[in-house]
Design a protein around this motif. Structure first.
Motif, PDB file in Angstrom:
ATOM      1  N   PRO A   7       0.804  -1.230   0.000  1.00  0.00           N
ATOM      2  CA  PRO A   7       0.000   0.000   0.000  1.00  0.00           C
ATOM      3  C   PRO A   7       0.835   1.277   0.000  1.00  0.00           C
ATOM      4  O   PRO A   7       0.463   2.262  -0.598  1.00  0.00           O
ATOM      5  N   VAL A   8       1.986   1.265   0.655  1.00  0.00           N
ATOM      6  CA  VAL A   8       2.821   2.467   0.710  1.00  0.00           C
ATOM      7  C   VAL A   8       3.332   2.815  -0.680  1.00  0.00           C
ATOM      8  O   VAL A   8       3.287   3.962  -1.101  1.00  0.00           O
ATOM      9  N   ARG A   9       3.807   1.834  -1.415  1.00  0.00           N
ATOM     10  CA  ARG A   9       4.314   2.090  -2.765  1.00  0.00           C
ATOM     11  C   ARG A   9       3.188   2.507  -3.702  1.00  0.00           C
ATOM     12  O   ARG A   9       3.366   3.354  -4.558  1.00  0.00           O
ATOM     13  N   ALA A  10       2.025   1.888  -3.541  1.00  0.00           N
ATOM     14  CA  ALA A  10       0.893   2.252  -4.389  1.00  0.00           C
ATOM     15  C   ALA A  10       0.476   3.689  -4.124  1.00  0.00           C
ATOM     16  O   ALA A  10       0.113   4.418  -5.046  1.00  0.00           O
ATOM     17  N   GLY A  11       0.525   4.132  -2.877  1.00  0.00           N
ATOM     18  CA  GLY A  11       0.178   5.505  -2.540  1.00  0.00           C
ATOM     19  C   GLY A  11       1.155   6.499  -3.131  1.00  0.00           C
ATOM     20  O   GLY A  11       0.764   7.554  -3.629  1.00  0.00           O
ATOM     21  N   LYS A  12       2.440   6.166  -3.099  1.00  0.00           N
ATOM     22  CA  LYS A  12       3.460   7.053  -3.682  1.00  0.00           C
ATOM     23  C   LYS A  12       3.311   7.124  -5.192  1.00  0.00           C
ATOM     24  O   LYS A  12       3.444   8.192  -5.776  1.00  0.00           O
ATOM     25  N   ALA A  13       3.027   5.992  -5.805  1.00  0.00           N
ATOM     26  CA  ALA A  13       2.858   5.974  -7.257  1.00  0.00           C
ATOM     27  C   ALA A  13       1.631   6.783  -7.672  1.00  0.00           C
ATOM     28  O   ALA A  13       1.654   7.514  -8.665  1.00  0.00           O
ATOM     29  N   ARG A  14       0.580   6.698  -6.883  1.00  0.00           N
ATOM     30  CA  ARG A  14      -0.638   7.457  -7.177  1.00  0.00           C
ATOM     31  C   ARG A  14      -0.373   8.950  -7.037  1.00  0.00           C
ATOM     32  O   ARG A  14      -0.775   9.746  -7.883  1.00  0.00           O
ATOM     33  N   ARG A  15       0.318   9.355  -5.968  1.00  0.00           N
ATOM     34  CA  ARG A  15       0.639  10.763  -5.759  1.00  0.00           C
ATOM     35  C   ARG A  15       1.515  11.297  -6.884  1.00  0.00           C
ATOM     36  O   ARG A  15       1.318  12.402  -7.376  1.00  0.00           O
ATOM     37  N   PHE A  16       2.500  10.504  -7.293  1.00  0.00           N
ATOM     38  CA  PHE A  16       3.379  10.911  -8.391  1.00  0.00           C
ATOM     39  C   PHE A  16       2.585  11.061  -9.684  1.00  0.00           C
ATOM     40  O   PHE A  16       2.764  12.038 -10.416  1.00  0.00           O
ATOM     41  N   VAL A  18      -0.651  11.667 -10.065  1.00  0.00           N
ATOM     42  CA  VAL A  18      -1.525  12.839  -9.982  1.00  0.00           C
ATOM     43  C   VAL A  18      -0.710  14.110 -10.186  1.00  0.00           C
ATOM     44  O   VAL A  18      -1.109  14.997 -10.938  1.00  0.00           O
ATOM     45  N   GLY A  19       0.451  14.194  -9.545  1.00  0.00           N
ATOM     46  CA  GLY A  19       1.304  15.374  -9.702  1.00  0.00           C
ATOM     47  C   GLY A  19       1.762  15.570 -11.131  1.00  0.00           C
ATOM     48  O   GLY A  19       1.745  16.694 -11.654  1.00  0.00           O
ATOM     49  N   LEU A  20       2.153  14.496 -11.779  1.00  0.00           N
ATOM     50  CA  LEU A  20       2.594  14.581 -13.168  1.00  0.00           C
ATOM     51  C   LEU A  20       1.459  15.032 -14.083  1.00  0.00           C
ATOM     52  O   LEU A  20       1.653  15.897 -14.950  1.00  0.00           O
ATOM     53  N   LEU A  21       0.277  14.500 -13.878  1.00  0.00           N
ATOM     54  CA  LEU A  21      -0.875  14.890 -14.699  1.00  0.00           C
ATOM     55  C   LEU A  21      -1.279  16.343 -14.444  1.00  0.00           C
ATOM     56  O   LEU A  21      -1.672  17.052 -15.373  1.00  0.00           O
ATOM     57  N   VAL A  22      -1.167  16.805 -13.208  1.00  0.00           N
ATOM     58  CA  VAL A  22      -1.483  18.204 -12.896  1.00  0.00           C
ATOM     59  C   VAL A  22      -0.498  19.132 -13.599  1.00  0.00           C
ATOM     60  O   VAL A  22      -0.892  20.161 -14.167  1.00  0.00           O
ATOM     61  N   VAL A  23       0.778  18.780 -13.598  1.00  0.00           N
ATOM     62  CA  VAL A  23       1.788  19.600 -14.290  1.00  0.00           C
ATOM     63  C   VAL A  23       1.519  19.607 -15.793  1.00  0.00           C
ATOM     64  O   VAL A  23       1.579  20.663 -16.439  1.00  0.00           O
ATOM     65  N   MET A  24       1.206  18.448 -16.365  1.00  0.00           N
ATOM     66  CA  MET A  24       0.899  18.390 -17.799  1.00  0.00           C
ATOM     67  C   MET A  24      -0.313  19.244 -18.144  1.00  0.00           C
ATOM     68  O   MET A  24      -0.311  19.971 -19.143  1.00  0.00           O
ATOM     69  N   ALA A  25      -1.351  19.177 -17.328  1.00  0.00           N
ATOM     70  CA  ALA A  25      -2.562  19.958 -17.580  1.00  0.00           C
ATOM     71  C   ALA A  25      -2.284  21.447 -17.459  1.00  0.00           C
ATOM     72  O   ALA A  25      -2.763  22.247 -18.276  1.00  0.00           O
ATOM     73  N   ALA A  54      -8.800  15.138 -16.488  1.00  0.00           N
ATOM     74  CA  ALA A  54      -9.713  14.024 -16.190  1.00  0.00           C
ATOM     75  C   ALA A  54      -8.960  12.884 -15.509  1.00  0.00           C
ATOM     76  O   ALA A  54      -9.450  12.300 -14.535  1.00  0.00           O
ATOM     77  N   GLY A  55      -7.776  12.582 -16.006  1.00  0.00           N
ATOM     78  CA  GLY A  55      -6.982  11.513 -15.398  1.00  0.00           C
ATOM     79  C   GLY A  55      -6.572  11.824 -13.978  1.00  0.00           C
ATOM     80  O   GLY A  55      -6.637  10.959 -13.091  1.00  0.00           O
ATOM     81  N   SER A  56      -6.146  13.060 -13.737  1.00  0.00           N
ATOM     82  CA  SER A  56      -5.716  13.404 -12.382  1.00  0.00           C
ATOM     83  C   SER A  56      -6.898  13.443 -11.416  1.00  0.00           C
ATOM     84  O   SER A  56      -6.766  13.052 -10.258  1.00  0.00           O
ATOM     85  N   LEU A  57      -8.049  13.904 -11.886  1.00  0.00           N
ATOM     86  CA  LEU A  57      -9.225  13.900 -11.020  1.00  0.00           C
ATOM     87  C   LEU A  57      -9.689  12.478 -10.717  1.00  0.00           C
ATOM     88  O   LEU A  57     -10.199  12.201  -9.627  1.00  0.00           O
ATOM     89  N   ALA A  58      -9.513  11.577 -11.659  1.00  0.00           N
ATOM     90  CA  ALA A  58      -9.899  10.184 -11.432  1.00  0.00           C
ATOM     91  C   ALA A  58      -8.967   9.512 -10.413  1.00  0.00           C
ATOM     92  O   ALA A  58      -9.406   8.670  -9.625  1.00  0.00           O
ATOM     93  N   ALA A  60      -7.005  11.218  -8.064  1.00  0.00           N
ATOM     94  CA  ALA A  60      -6.815  11.971  -6.824  1.00  0.00           C
ATOM     95  C   ALA A  60      -7.773  11.522  -5.742  1.00  0.00           C
ATOM     96  O   ALA A  60      -8.941  11.247  -6.004  1.00  0.00           O
ATOM     97  N   ARG A  61      -7.264  11.465  -4.539  1.00  0.00           N
ATOM     98  CA  ARG A  61      -8.125  11.144  -3.397  1.00  0.00           C
ATOM     99  C   ARG A  61      -8.815  12.398  -2.887  1.00  0.00           C
ATOM    100  O   ARG A  61      -9.968  12.366  -2.515  1.00  0.00           O
ATOM    101  N   ASN A  62      -8.085  13.511  -2.845  1.00  0.00           N
ATOM    102  CA  ASN A  62      -8.648  14.780  -2.399  1.00  0.00           C
ATOM    103  C   ASN A  62      -8.879  15.635  -3.636  1.00  0.00           C
ATOM    104  O   ASN A  62      -8.035  16.418  -4.038  1.00  0.00           O
ATOM    105  N   ARG A  63     -10.023  15.478  -4.247  1.00  0.00           N
ATOM    106  CA  ARG A  63     -10.309  16.126  -5.527  1.00  0.00           C
ATOM    107  C   ARG A  63     -10.530  17.628  -5.411  1.00  0.00           C
ATOM    108  O   ARG A  63     -10.385  18.351  -6.372  1.00  0.00           O
TER     109      ARG A  63
END
Length: 85
Positions: A7-16, A18-25, A54-58, A60-63
């Motif tokens: 779960p820890v690695r999955a959480g880091k991968a998800r955060r990364f 989301v961050g990458l998609l936010v920067v791209m957007a 759309a990808g980052s909103l999908a 993200a946990r805190n939308r």
């Protein structure tokens, strides 16, 4: 057999992700807002921005935080497009 991801690695991968998609957007919205930009480039940048949003909103946990950032970014890009001379 493979083990499920920790779960820890999955959480880091998800955060990364989301961050990458936010920067791209955000960068894509900036491209849309460039003064005297070609329409084709703006259209491609808008599609990339909407897809990344759309990808980052999908993912993200805190939308709320991500959505607020996108509202501000889109508003600035639209303001630049509307006010260009």
């Amino acid at each position: 057999m493979t083990e499920p991801p920790r779960p820890v690695r999955a959480g880091k991968a998800r955060r990364f992700s989301v961050g990458l998609l936010v920067v791209m957007a955000t960068l894509s919205c900036w491209i849309v807002g460039v003064t005297h930009q070609d329409g084709t480039i703006r259209a491609v940048a808008a599609v990339v921005a909407l897809t990344a949003m759309a990808g980052s909103l999908a993912l993200a946990r805190n939308r709320g935080n991500v959505l607020g950032w996108f509202v501000i970014t889109v508003a600035v890009a639209l303001l630049r497009v509307v006010t260009e001379s």
